[in-house]
Design a protein around this motif. Structure first.
Motif, PDB file in Angstrom:
ATOM      1  N   ALA A 158       0.722  -1.167   0.133  1.00  0.00           N
ATOM      2  CA  ALA A 158      -0.015   0.122  -0.097  1.00  0.00           C
ATOM      3  C   ALA A 158       0.983   1.328   0.058  1.00  0.00           C
ATOM      4  N   THR A 159       1.689   1.360   0.796  1.00  0.00           N
ATOM      5  CA  THR A 159       3.201   2.700   0.811  1.00  0.00           C
ATOM      6  C   THR A 159       3.288   2.654  -0.196  1.00  0.00           C
ATOM      7  N   GLU A 160       4.078   1.601  -1.281  1.00  0.00           N
ATOM      8  CA  GLU A 160       5.019   1.986  -2.719  1.00  0.00           C
ATOM      9  C   GLU A 160       3.366   1.998  -3.289  1.00  0.00           C
ATOM     10  N   VAL A 161       2.226   1.923  -3.479  1.00  0.00           N
ATOM     11  CA  VAL A 161       1.379   2.658  -4.211  1.00  0.00           C
ATOM     12  C   VAL A 161       0.846   4.086  -3.792  1.00  0.00           C
ATOM     13  N   ASN A 162       0.744   4.368  -2.927  1.00  0.00           N
ATOM     14  CA  ASN A 162       0.845   5.504  -2.596  1.00  0.00           C
ATOM     15  C   ASN A 162       1.794   6.737  -3.434  1.00  0.00           C
ATOM     16  N   GLU A 163       2.588   5.790  -3.009  1.00  0.00           N
ATOM     17  CA  GLU A 163       3.889   6.807  -3.407  1.00  0.00           C
ATOM     18  C   GLU A 163       3.940   7.443  -4.962  1.00  0.00           C
ATOM     19  N   LEU A 164       4.038   6.127  -5.139  1.00  0.00           N
ATOM     20  CA  LEU A 164       3.404   6.263  -6.809  1.00  0.00           C
ATOM     21  C   LEU A 164       2.184   7.065  -7.739  1.00  0.00           C
ATOM     22  N   VAL A 165       1.732   7.149  -6.956  1.00  0.00           N
ATOM     23  CA  VAL A 165      -0.144   7.223  -6.871  1.00  0.00           C
ATOM     24  C   VAL A 165       0.501   9.347  -6.473  1.00  0.00           C
TER      25      VAL A 165
ATOM     26  N   PRO B  61      -4.243  19.172 -13.658  1.00  0.00           N
ATOM     27  CA  PRO B  61      -2.991  19.018 -12.818  1.00  0.00           C
ATOM     28  C   PRO B  61      -3.381  19.292 -11.684  1.00  0.00           C
ATOM     29  N   ALA B  62      -4.937  19.696 -11.332  1.00  0.00           N
ATOM     30  CA  ALA B  62      -5.779  19.773 -10.406  1.00  0.00           C
ATOM     31  C   ALA B  62      -5.417  17.709  -9.104  1.00  0.00           C
ATOM     32  N   ALA B  63      -5.347  16.843 -10.043  1.00  0.00           N
ATOM     33  CA  ALA B  63      -5.050  15.555  -9.821  1.00  0.00           C
ATOM     34  C   ALA B  63      -4.017  14.756  -8.758  1.00  0.00           C
ATOM     35  N   LYS B  64      -4.538  15.697  -7.501  1.00  0.00           N
ATOM     36  CA  LYS B  64      -3.327  14.679  -6.993  1.00  0.00           C
ATOM     37  C   LYS B  64      -4.105  13.808  -5.497  1.00  0.00           C
ATOM     38  N   MET B  65      -3.190  12.683  -4.493  1.00  0.00           N
ATOM     39  CA  MET B  65      -3.288  11.907  -4.165  1.00  0.00           C
ATOM     40  C   MET B  65      -2.805  11.599  -2.849  1.00  0.00           C
ATOM     41  N   SER B  66      -2.680  11.099  -1.705  1.00  0.00           N
ATOM     42  CA  SER B  66      -1.749  10.808  -1.124  1.00  0.00           C
ATOM     43  C   SER B  66      -1.740   9.536  -0.364  1.00  0.00           C
ATOM     44  N   LYS B  67      -3.231   9.263  -0.736  1.00  0.00           N
ATOM     45  CA  LYS B  67      -4.056   8.154   0.111  1.00  0.00           C
ATOM     46  C   LYS B  67      -4.438   7.109  -0.311  1.00  0.00           C
ATOM     47  N   VAL B  68      -4.444   5.735  -1.662  1.00  0.00           N
ATOM     48  CA  VAL B  68      -5.502   5.483  -1.634  1.00  0.00           C
ATOM     49  C   VAL B  68      -6.592   4.286  -0.949  1.00  0.00           C
ATOM     50  N   VAL B  69      -7.568   4.907  -1.184  1.00  0.00           N
ATOM     51  CA  VAL B  69      -8.595   3.750  -0.345  1.00  0.00           C
ATOM     52  C   VAL B  69      -9.080   2.948  -1.265  1.00  0.00           C
ATOM     53  N   ASN B  70      -9.185   3.250  -2.848  1.00  0.00           N
ATOM     54  CA  ASN B  70      -9.721   1.797  -3.347  1.00  0.00           C
ATOM     55  C   ASN B  70      -8.963   2.217  -4.996  1.00  0.00           C
ATOM     56  N   MET B  71      -9.429   1.238  -5.362  1.00  0.00           N
ATOM     57  CA  MET B  71      -8.453   1.347  -6.998  1.00  0.00           C
ATOM     58  C   MET B  71      -9.318   0.077  -7.303  1.00  0.00           C
ATOM     59  N   ASN B  72     -10.180  -0.105  -8.843  1.00  0.00           N
ATOM     60  CA  ASN B  72     -10.770  -0.897  -9.331  1.00  0.00           C
ATOM     61  C   ASN B  72     -10.581  -0.553 -11.070  1.00  0.00           C
ATOM     62  N   VAL B  73     -10.904  -1.765 -11.729  1.00  0.00           N
ATOM     63  CA  VAL B  73     -10.918  -1.759 -13.255  1.00  0.00           C
ATOM     64  C   VAL B  73     -12.096  -1.763 -13.481  1.00  0.00           C
TER      65      VAL B  73
ATOM     66  N   VAL C   7      -7.415  -3.054 -19.891  1.00  0.00           N
ATOM     67  CA  VAL C   7      -7.614  -2.170 -18.705  1.00  0.00           C
ATOM     68  C   VAL C   7      -8.361  -0.782 -19.885  1.00  0.00           C
ATOM     69  N   ALA C   8      -9.088  -0.421 -19.979  1.00  0.00           N
ATOM     70  CA  ALA C   8      -9.656   0.748 -20.954  1.00  0.00           C
ATOM     71  C   ALA C   8      -9.492   1.932 -19.154  1.00  0.00           C
ATOM     72  N   ARG C   9     -10.015   1.865 -18.237  1.00  0.00           N
ATOM     73  CA  ARG C   9     -10.499   2.451 -17.428  1.00  0.00           C
ATOM     74  C   ARG C   9     -10.151   2.259 -15.800  1.00  0.00           C
ATOM     75  N   LEU C  10      -9.041   2.553 -15.151  1.00  0.00           N
ATOM     76  CA  LEU C  10      -8.397   2.205 -14.469  1.00  0.00           C
ATOM     77  C   LEU C  10      -9.150   3.106 -13.330  1.00  0.00           C
ATOM     78  N   ARG C  11     -10.109   3.212 -12.127  1.00  0.00           N
ATOM     79  CA  ARG C  11     -10.387   3.722 -10.609  1.00  0.00           C
ATOM     80  C   ARG C  11      -9.825   3.745  -9.672  1.00  0.00           C
ATOM     81  N   VAL C  12      -9.218   4.937  -9.110  1.00  0.00           N
ATOM     82  CA  VAL C  12      -8.589   5.210  -8.647  1.00  0.00           C
ATOM     83  C   VAL C  12      -8.701   6.013  -7.673  1.00  0.00           C
ATOM     84  N   GLU C  13      -9.263   6.505  -5.845  1.00  0.00           N
ATOM     85  CA  GLU C  13      -9.717   6.767  -4.931  1.00  0.00           C
ATOM     86  C   GLU C  13      -9.083   7.053  -4.229  1.00  0.00           C
ATOM     87  N   GLY C  14      -9.131   8.058  -3.044  1.00  0.00           N
ATOM     88  CA  GLY C  14      -8.868   8.728  -2.269  1.00  0.00           C
ATOM     89  C   GLY C  14      -8.816  10.200  -1.731  1.00  0.00           C
ATOM     90  N   ASP C  15      -8.679  10.267  -0.703  1.00  0.00           N
ATOM     91  CA  ASP C  15      -8.703  11.748  -0.257  1.00  0.00           C
ATOM     92  C   ASP C  15      -9.613  12.409  -0.584  1.00  0.00           C
TER      93      ASP C  15
END
Ligand SMILES: [Zn+2]
Ligand SMILES: [Zn+2]
Length: 457
Positions: free
Chosen positions: A320-327, A338-350, A359-367
């Motif tokens: 989880a830490t690695e993905v938070n850093e990458l994201v 430019p507004a897309a910033k996130m420090s902690k991911v709470v959900n990720m799904n195709v 994969v056409a759309r990967l959803r990333v949720e957090g903050d």
């Protein structure tokens, strides 16, 4: 691509501009409401006609290095400097004599020796010598041996672009060995030679802003070392001399990749609608994949023309830490927002796949926010944010998110198939098909449906 905040602002500005400039909105005698924009600096290089390059009457320019403010050269024989456009003499240095060139603060160029500028040059010039030319460039300091004429082009940013001139068939001998192992089947090497030739001709002038046609890296095509050439790779080029892949009357955009993992895909869905072509529709089966199979079935499919590739199946695990850093590092870049910033991911799904499973759309949720990463950008989210080997090997993957008892994410597991974008020819699949008895024509017909291999004229 989804419209980002920036594009929306640009569209609004453009709409306002249209209102201000609309013919009906202004009285006939009114001065222009908006001054015309300053003309863009002219491109320093106009690409040659592809027919002339194919016929060998015009060389192509291979970018050696771009954007250097100075360089120097010498040779074991005389090195002649002449203007690239007219071949008019500028200067000739004797064997062993070193000459430099610098950009001057006024935007000009000057040849230089022993600490002094001694001759002004005004436009792109060519170095020719009967023996190889030794080129020096700074930052990082590099000496290169170049076989053949070198063209040095002053660029708009007050630097130089440095390109080697060479004939198409000579160039292709190093590209085939740079892009495909020489141990591949002769028919696969021939298919590679034809699409490398076609791709080259279709992309002439891609680096015109740097005074060149193509670069020598993955961005265009890898120009392999002479040591990688073999009789097999040279023969693949010689035996297909003049052959190109056409769709109707136009050169096909013959994209290719290492390993499809079982099924190729649609350029329009992986890269965006502007890349859609009737022959880049994907769906070519390299393994026993059923129509519209679920990702789990694709990963389990048996056989496979490209199964000998080490990228046929792969697994990558991130904490989880690695993905938070990458994201937090890459989300802005891969969404283009430019507004897309996130420090902690709470959900990720195709959220959506192409009909072929990528994969056409990967959803990333957090903050408290939610973003969608489109197509191939999902690979670069897990690397540097830019295309490169650090990212995921393909978008043909299944994602499992593991959580602890409180529901917090602990691990991301990607089980994937294939290496590369999955568009056009699968190189390992081409080898597998050739070993199964297919000819280069059958291989190309499979990966670029509707195209024809013809002698280009
Ligand atoms: Zn390039
Ligand atoms: Zn394949």
């Amino acid at each position: 691509m989804l419209p980002t905040r920036t594009t929306i602002i640009l569209l609004a500005v453009a709409a306002l501009g249209l209102l201000l400039l609309g013919r009906g909105a202004l009285p006939a005698q009114a001065p222009p409401a908006v001054a015309p924009p300053p003309a863009a600096p002219p491109s320093p290089y106009t690409a040659p006609d592809w027919h002339a390059v194919l016929a060998g009457t015009d060389p192509l320019r291979l970018l050696v290095v771009g954007h250097k403010a100075m360089l120097a050269w010498k040779g074991d024989a005389d090195v002649r400097v002449s203007y690239a456009a007219t071949d008019a003499d500028v200067y000739t240095a004797h064997a062993g004599e070193q000459v430099g060139v610098v950009r001057t603060p006024e935007g000009g160029c000057a040849l230089r020796q022993e600490g002094k500028n001694f001759l002004t040059v005004t436009e792109a010039f060519r170095l020719t010598s009967p023996k190889p030319i030794l080129l020096w460039t700074p930052q990082p300091e590099t000496w290169r041996i170049v076989h053949g004429p070198v063209v040095i082009t002053p660029l708009a940013d007050n630097t130089f672009g440095i390109a080697q001139e060479l004939l198409l068939e000579d160039y292709l001998r190093n590209v085939v060995c740079g892009e495909m192992p020489a141990s591949f089947h002769a028919q696969a090497l021939r298919a590679q030679a034809i699409i490398a030739r076609t791709y080259t001709l279709a992309k002439l002038g891609r680096h015109a802003d740097e005074g060149a046609d193509l670069c020598d890296e993955v961005h265009c095509q890898v120009y392999g070392a002479d040591a990688n050439r073999s009789r097999a790779t040279d023969e693949a080029v010689a035996d297909t001399r003049g052959l190109v892949l056409m769709y109707g009357d136009t050169l096909a955009e013959a994209y290719y990749h290492a390993t499809c993992g079982g099924v190729t895909d649609d350029a329009g869905l992986v890269w965006g609608p502007e890349y859609a072509r009737p022959y880049l529709v994907g769906g070519t089966k390299d393994s026993a994949v059923k129509e519209s199979a679920a990702i789990g079935d694709i990963l389990c499919a048996s056989g496979g023309y490209c199964k000998r590739s080490n990228g046929y199946r792969w697994t990558r695990v991130f904490s989880a830490t690695e993905v938070n850093e990458l994201v937090s590092r890459n989300l802005t870049k891969v969404t283009g927002d430019p507004a897309a910033k996130m420090s902690k991911v709470v959900n990720m799904n195709v959220e959506e796949r192409t009909p072929n499973g990528r994969v056409a759309r990967l959803r990333v949720e957090g903050d408290g926010a939610s973003y969608v990463v489109i197509g191939d950008q999902a690979r670069w989210l897990f690397g540097t944010g830019d295309p490169g080997p650090e990212g995921l090997w393909s978008t043909l993957f299944d994602l499992t998110v593991t959580r602890d008892a409180r529901g917090a994410i602990t691990q991301y597991t990607f089980k994937g198939a294939g290496r590369g974008h999955g568009i056009g020819m699968c190189q390992w699949g081409a080898d597998g098909r050739a070993r199964a008895g297919q000819s280069y024509r059958e291989i190309l017909a499979a990966y670029y449906p509707g195209t024809k291999v013809v002698t280009g004229k």
